[in-house]
Design a protein around this motif. Structure first.
Motif, PDB file in Angstrom:
ATOM      1  N   ASN A   1       0.774  -1.249  -0.199  1.00 54.81           N
ATOM      2  CA  ASN A   1       0.015   0.138  -0.128  1.00 54.81           C
ATOM      3  C   ASN A   1       0.898   1.271   0.127  1.00 54.81           C
ATOM      4  OD1 ASN A   1      -2.556  -1.060  -0.276  1.00 54.81           O
ATOM      5  ND2 ASN A   1      -2.667  -1.369   2.079  1.00 54.81           N
ATOM      6  N   ALA A   2       1.931   1.059   0.962  1.00 59.86           N
ATOM      7  CA  ALA A   2       2.806   2.346   0.717  1.00 59.86           C
ATOM      8  C   ALA A   2       3.594   2.567  -0.391  1.00 59.86           C
ATOM      9  CB  ALA A   2       3.929   2.357   1.900  1.00 59.86           C
ATOM     10  N   GLU A   3       4.005   1.632  -1.222  1.00 56.70           N
ATOM     11  CA  GLU A   3       4.443   1.548  -2.352  1.00 56.70           C
ATOM     12  C   GLU A   3       3.606   2.098  -3.566  1.00 56.70           C
ATOM     13  OE1 GLU A   3       7.103  -1.302  -5.541  1.00 56.70           O
ATOM     14  OE2 GLU A   3       6.671  -1.834  -3.674  1.00 56.70           O
ATOM     15  N   LYS A   4       2.280   1.697  -3.343  1.00 55.17           N
ATOM     16  CA  LYS A   4       1.346   2.136  -4.266  1.00 55.17           C
ATOM     17  C   LYS A   4       1.098   3.537  -4.170  1.00 55.17           C
ATOM     18  CE  LYS A   4      -3.558   1.203  -4.887  1.00 55.17           C
ATOM     19  NZ  LYS A   4      -4.854   1.083  -4.511  1.00 55.17           N
ATOM     20  N   GLU A   5       0.863   4.030  -3.053  1.00 52.62           N
ATOM     21  CA  GLU A   5       0.881   5.459  -2.727  1.00 52.62           C
ATOM     22  C   GLU A   5       1.881   6.243  -3.159  1.00 52.62           C
ATOM     23  OE1 GLU A   5      -1.946   7.129  -1.868  1.00 52.62           O
ATOM     24  OE2 GLU A   5      -3.008   5.118  -1.799  1.00 52.62           O
ATOM     25  N   ALA A   6       3.031   5.846  -2.982  1.00 58.24           N
ATOM     26  CA  ALA A   6       4.391   6.680  -3.667  1.00 58.24           C
ATOM     27  C   ALA A   6       4.174   6.694  -5.053  1.00 58.24           C
ATOM     28  CB  ALA A   6       5.598   6.010  -3.017  1.00 58.24           C
ATOM     29  N   LEU A   7       4.118   5.543  -5.590  1.00 57.12           N
ATOM     30  CA  LEU A   7       4.041   5.440  -7.168  1.00 57.12           C
ATOM     31  C   LEU A   7       2.943   6.563  -7.540  1.00 57.12           C
ATOM     32  CD1 LEU A   7       4.536   1.803  -7.951  1.00 57.12           C
ATOM     33  CD2 LEU A   7       6.203   3.646  -8.515  1.00 57.12           C
ATOM     34  N   LYS A   8       1.546   6.397  -6.939  1.00 58.97           N
ATOM     35  CA  LYS A   8       0.697   7.239  -7.309  1.00 58.97           C
ATOM     36  C   LYS A   8       1.177   8.933  -7.425  1.00 58.97           C
ATOM     37  CE  LYS A   8      -3.706   5.037  -6.304  1.00 58.97           C
ATOM     38  NZ  LYS A   8      -4.780   4.955  -5.537  1.00 58.97           N
ATOM     39  N   LYS A   9       1.768   9.009  -6.239  1.00 58.74           N
ATOM     40  CA  LYS A   9       2.119  10.572  -5.855  1.00 58.74           C
ATOM     41  C   LYS A   9       3.324  10.997  -7.079  1.00 58.74           C
ATOM     42  CE  LYS A   9       4.404  13.514  -2.416  1.00 58.74           C
ATOM     43  NZ  LYS A   9       4.836  13.644  -1.292  1.00 58.74           N
ATOM     44  N   GLU A  10       4.210  10.034  -7.159  1.00 56.39           N
ATOM     45  CA  GLU A  10       5.174  10.264  -8.297  1.00 56.39           C
ATOM     46  C   GLU A  10       4.596  10.451  -9.851  1.00 56.39           C
ATOM     47  OE1 GLU A  10       9.524   8.535 -10.030  1.00 56.39           O
ATOM     48  OE2 GLU A  10       8.579   7.344  -8.107  1.00 56.39           O
ATOM     49  N   LEU A  11       3.645   9.522  -9.954  1.00 58.64           N
ATOM     50  CA  LEU A  11       3.156   9.676 -11.221  1.00 58.64           C
ATOM     51  C   LEU A  11       2.329  11.173 -11.410  1.00 58.64           C
ATOM     52  CD1 LEU A  11       1.925   8.375 -13.780  1.00 58.64           C
ATOM     53  CD2 LEU A  11       0.070   7.649 -12.563  1.00 58.64           C
ATOM     54  N   GLU A  12       1.380  11.658 -10.266  1.00 57.39           N
ATOM     55  CA  GLU A  12       0.921  12.818 -10.282  1.00 57.39           C
ATOM     56  C   GLU A  12       1.869  13.876 -10.554  1.00 57.39           C
ATOM     57  OE1 GLU A  12      -2.321  13.427 -10.632  1.00 57.39           O
ATOM     58  OE2 GLU A  12      -2.685  11.424 -10.742  1.00 57.39           O
ATOM     59  N   GLU A  13       3.095  13.592  -9.826  1.00 59.42           N
ATOM     60  CA  GLU A  13       4.190  14.660 -10.105  1.00 59.42           C
ATOM     61  C   GLU A  13       4.642  14.818 -11.459  1.00 59.42           C
ATOM     62  OE1 GLU A  13       7.027  13.796  -7.169  1.00 59.42           O
ATOM     63  OE2 GLU A  13       5.970  14.641  -5.305  1.00 59.42           O
ATOM     64  N   LEU A  14       4.994  13.638 -12.101  1.00 64.37           N
ATOM     65  CA  LEU A  14       5.314  13.464 -13.451  1.00 64.37           C
ATOM     66  C   LEU A  14       4.287  14.081 -14.391  1.00 64.37           C
ATOM     67  CD1 LEU A  14       7.317  10.267 -13.745  1.00 64.37           C
ATOM     68  CD2 LEU A  14       8.171  12.675 -14.162  1.00 64.37           C
ATOM     69  N   LYS A  15       2.923  13.873 -14.190  1.00 68.99           N
ATOM     70  CA  LYS A  15       1.942  14.475 -15.023  1.00 68.99           C
ATOM     71  C   LYS A  15       1.834  15.798 -14.845  1.00 68.99           C
ATOM     72  CE  LYS A  15      -0.950  10.453 -15.468  1.00 68.99           C
ATOM     73  NZ  LYS A  15      -2.626  10.006 -14.970  1.00 68.99           N
ATOM     74  N   ALA A  16       1.989  16.362 -13.634  1.00 65.20           N
ATOM     75  CA  ALA A  16       1.802  17.910 -13.458  1.00 65.20           C
ATOM     76  C   ALA A  16       3.223  18.491 -14.097  1.00 65.20           C
ATOM     77  CB  ALA A  16       1.893  18.223 -12.005  1.00 65.20           C
ATOM     78  N   ALA A  17       4.470  18.018 -14.250  1.00 69.08           N
ATOM     79  CA  ALA A  17       5.720  18.476 -14.640  1.00 69.08           C
ATOM     80  C   ALA A  17       5.952  18.245 -15.978  1.00 69.08           C
ATOM     81  CB  ALA A  17       6.935  17.961 -13.830  1.00 69.08           C
ATOM     82  N   ALA A  18       5.060  17.383 -16.733  1.00 70.64           N
ATOM     83  CA  ALA A  18       5.346  16.952 -18.079  1.00 70.64           C
ATOM     84  C   ALA A  18       4.675  18.325 -18.983  1.00 70.64           C
ATOM     85  CB  ALA A  18       4.369  15.984 -18.409  1.00 70.64           C
ATOM     86  N   PRO A  19       5.459  18.797 -19.898  1.00 71.64           N
ATOM     87  CA  PRO A  19       5.114  19.789 -20.778  1.00 71.64           C
ATOM     88  C   PRO A  19       3.810  19.397 -21.545  1.00 71.64           C
ATOM     89  CG  PRO A  19       7.374  18.942 -21.379  1.00 71.64           C
ATOM     90  CD  PRO A  19       6.767  18.327 -20.284  1.00 71.64           C
ATOM     91  N   LYS A  20       2.898  20.596 -21.567  1.00 70.25           N
ATOM     92  CA  LYS A  20       1.916  20.278 -22.294  1.00 70.25           C
ATOM     93  C   LYS A  20       2.095  20.318 -23.878  1.00 70.25           C
ATOM     94  CE  LYS A  20      -0.390  20.460 -18.918  1.00 70.25           C
ATOM     95  NZ  LYS A  20      -0.373  19.335 -17.778  1.00 70.25           N
ATOM     96  N   LYS A  21       1.438  19.624 -24.654  1.00 63.40           N
ATOM     97  CA  LYS A  21       1.469  19.310 -25.921  1.00 63.40           C
ATOM     98  C   LYS A  21       0.997  20.656 -26.603  1.00 63.40           C
ATOM     99  CE  LYS A  21       1.094  16.314 -30.023  1.00 63.40           C
ATOM    100  NZ  LYS A  21       0.610  15.147 -30.510  1.00 63.40           N
ATOM    101  N   LYS A  22       1.867  21.084 -27.490  1.00 62.80           N
ATOM    102  CA  LYS A  22       1.547  22.457 -27.914  1.00 62.80           C
ATOM    103  C   LYS A  22       1.141  22.172 -29.530  1.00 62.80           C
ATOM    104  CE  LYS A  22       4.809  25.281 -25.823  1.00 62.80           C
ATOM    105  NZ  LYS A  22       6.059  26.030 -25.634  1.00 62.80           N
ATOM    106  N   PRO A  23      -0.267  22.877 -30.080  1.00 58.58           N
ATOM    107  CA  PRO A  23      -0.126  22.391 -31.309  1.00 58.58           C
ATOM    108  C   PRO A  23       0.778  22.923 -32.202  1.00 58.58           C
ATOM    109  CG  PRO A  23      -1.445  24.558 -30.676  1.00 58.58           C
ATOM    110  CD  PRO A  23      -0.621  23.984 -29.431  1.00 58.58           C
ATOM    111  N   ALA A  24       1.030  21.966 -33.158  1.00 62.56           N
ATOM    112  CA  ALA A  24       2.154  22.145 -34.282  1.00 62.56           C
ATOM    113  C   ALA A  24       1.910  23.366 -34.985  1.00 62.56           C
ATOM    114  CB  ALA A  24       2.132  20.862 -35.110  1.00 62.56           C
ATOM    115  N   ALA A  25       2.931  24.221 -35.069  1.00 63.88           N
ATOM    116  CA  ALA A  25       2.989  25.454 -35.928  1.00 63.88           C
ATOM    117  C   ALA A  25       3.659  25.335 -36.998  1.00 63.88           C
ATOM    118  CB  ALA A  25       3.550  26.352 -35.194  1.00 63.88           C
TER     119      ALA A  25
END
Length: 181
Positions: free
Chosen positions: A153-177
């Motif tokens: 359970n602790a590992e699962k929560e840590a992975l969820k938190k890390e996944l959320e952090e990565l999703k938040a830090a991932a640059p948003k895809k910009k429309p191709a100009a």
């Protein structure tokens, strides 16, 4: 051989710079005129059929009396490419963490099933009331499984938190100009 223009007006659009007797339409508009026009009328970008990806930087440079150099354009292209590579790496990391999270969830479910089985065995042994040595072994097994469950359970929560952090830090895809040529 003539080079392809950076700015192409939509059909029927004509630009007449103030104070001149020149008119520009379709593909005959020089970069300087297009960028000067866009500096004065920023919403007129909708009048263009094609324009460079970095047109906003070019227009800003024209406003400041500077002309963009090919080095600026090359640097910008390199920056866009690096940002795209960073975005891809971030998505790969998110996908990897998602796979790890799913594997941990499966392991957690197996541990829960084993714990439930051990609990059932303990209850069955307790109802028999024989007081044999199996009770101690089952109690130890249950405690071990409970500890495994808590760890999972602790590992699962840590992975969820890390996944959320990565999703938040991932640059948003910009429309191709459209790329400048």
């Amino acid at each position: 051989m003539p080079k392809k223009p950076n700015y192409v007006l939509k059909a029927g659009i004509v630009i007449h710079p103030k104070g001149t007797n020149k008119f520009y339409a379709n593909a005959n508009i020089p970069d300087e005129v297009a960028e000067a026009h866009l500096a004065e009328f920023p919403k007129a970008i909708d009048d263009f059929l094609s324009y460079p990806a970095d047109y906003a930087l070019r227009v800003e440079a024209r406003k400041n009396g500077e002309a963009p150099t090919p080095q600026d354009i090359e640097g910008l292209a390199a920056a866009y490419q690096k940002a795209d590579e960073d975005r891809k790496q971030a998505f790969e990391s998110v996908n990897k963490l998602t796979e790890e999270l799913n594997a941990t969830k499966a392991e957690l479910e197996e541990t829960k099933a084993a714990l439930a089985d051990a609990q059932t065995k303990l209850e069955a042994a307790g109802s028999e009331g024989d007081g044999g040595s199996d009770d101690g072994a089952l109690a130890i097994e249950i405690e071990t499984l409970k500890a495994d469950l808590e760890t999972a359970n602790a590992e699962k929560e840590a992975l969820k938190k890390e996944l959320e952090e990565l999703k938040a830090a991932a640059p948003k895809k910009k429309p191709a100009a459209k790329a400048a040529e």
